[in-house]
Design a protein around this motif. Structure first.
Motif, PDB file in Angstrom:
ATOM      1  N   UNK A   1      65.641 -44.939  -2.617  1.00 54.30           N
ATOM      2  CA  UNK A   1      66.158 -44.698  -3.960  1.00 54.30           C
ATOM      3  C   UNK A   1      67.662 -44.952  -3.998  1.00 54.30           C
ATOM      4  N   UNK A   2      68.340 -44.489  -2.973  1.00 57.41           N
ATOM      5  CA  UNK A   2      69.788 -44.683  -2.896  1.00 57.41           C
ATOM      6  C   UNK A   2      70.130 -46.169  -2.791  1.00 57.41           C
ATOM      7  N   UNK A   3      69.376 -46.900  -1.961  1.00 56.65           N
ATOM      8  CA  UNK A   3      69.624 -48.341  -1.820  1.00 56.65           C
ATOM      9  C   UNK A   3      69.366 -49.061  -3.143  1.00 56.65           C
ATOM     10  N   UNK A   4      68.300 -48.681  -3.825  1.00 52.75           N
ATOM     11  CA  UNK A   4      67.990 -49.313  -5.117  1.00 52.75           C
ATOM     12  C   UNK A   4      69.097 -49.014  -6.126  1.00 52.75           C
ATOM     13  N   UNK A   5      69.583 -47.801  -6.127  1.00 48.48           N
ATOM     14  CA  UNK A   5      70.676 -47.448  -7.037  1.00 48.48           C
ATOM     15  C   UNK A   5      71.934 -48.241  -6.704  1.00 48.48           C
ATOM     16  N   UNK A   6      72.228 -48.408  -5.424  1.00 49.00           N
ATOM     17  CA  UNK A   6      73.389 -49.198  -5.009  1.00 49.00           C
ATOM     18  C   UNK A   6      73.269 -50.648  -5.462  1.00 49.00           C
ATOM     19  N   UNK A   7      72.064 -51.227  -5.265  1.00 49.37           N
ATOM     20  CA  UNK A   7      71.858 -52.610  -5.723  1.00 49.37           C
ATOM     21  C   UNK A   7      71.985 -52.703  -7.236  1.00 49.37           C
ATOM     22  N   UNK A   8      71.496 -51.696  -7.955  1.00 52.06           N
ATOM     23  CA  UNK A   8      71.602 -51.688  -9.411  1.00 52.06           C
ATOM     24  C   UNK A   8      73.077 -51.671  -9.838  1.00 52.06           C
ATOM     25  N   UNK A   9      73.894 -50.839  -9.179  1.00 51.72           N
ATOM     26  CA  UNK A   9      75.324 -50.784  -9.515  1.00 51.72           C
ATOM     27  C   UNK A   9      75.996 -52.122  -9.252  1.00 51.72           C
ATOM     28  N   UNK A  10      75.663 -52.772  -8.134  1.00 49.52           N
ATOM     29  CA  UNK A  10      76.236 -54.082  -7.814  1.00 49.52           C
ATOM     30  C   UNK A  10      75.817 -55.116  -8.867  1.00 49.52           C
TER      31      UNK A  10
END
Length: 166
Positions: A79-88
């Protein structure tokens, strides 16, 4: 007046009672302090053990908090990785939108820019034409003066030759 006389007569008794009361109060306070000291001496090892137990419980609480945070991070890594990719992705989309907007603005204003460029060139050319025209007009207006000056120059040259010959 009898009340006042009675108070004066009982004054020493009142003072004695006040001193006795203060002494009893002080003795009670001292006994409580002595009792606490005695219980600490009598139960010192129990108190130390309880203190160490309290410290261990506090440390265990901290360890549990840190452990639960770590476990939560591990569980929520995807979930954290997906959120990071979303922010990028959002940041990249903002940048792309900004660049696209500037390009579209340039394309939309290209005709206006070209027209302004042609106008600037025309103004420069008109200034040059006006300068040349004013020089020609000045020359025409001062033609007789210019002719007289030219004749004077020629006469001066001839006179100079004559002086050098003679």
């Amino acid at each position: 007046t009898t009340r006042i006389a009675s108070k004066i007569a009982n004054r020493s008794q009142n003072q004695a009672f006040d001193r006795w009361y203060e002494t009893v109060k002080e003795l009670r306070r001292v006994r409580a302090i002595v009792a606490r000291i005695a219980s600490k001496l009598a139960y010192g090892s129990v108190a130390q053990a309880f203190g160490r137990w309290c410290e261990a419980v506090a440390e265990l609480k901290c360890v549990r908090t840190v452990t639960s945070r770590i476990a939560s991070r591990i569980a929520n890594r995807r979930l954290s990785q997906a959120f990071g990719r979303w922010r990028e992705t959002v940041a990249e989309l903002k940048r792309v939108r900004s660049v696209t907007s500037r390009i579209a603005s340039r394309i939309a204003n290209r005709g206006l820019s070209q027209a302004f460029g042609r106008w600037c060139e025309t103004v420069t050319e008109l200034k040059h034409v006006r300068l040349v025209t004013s020089r020609i007009a000045s020359r025409i207006a001062n033609r007789s003066v210019a002719q007289a000056f030219d004749r004077w120059c020629e006469a001066a040259v001839v006179l100079k030759r004559v002086r050098t010959v003679t």
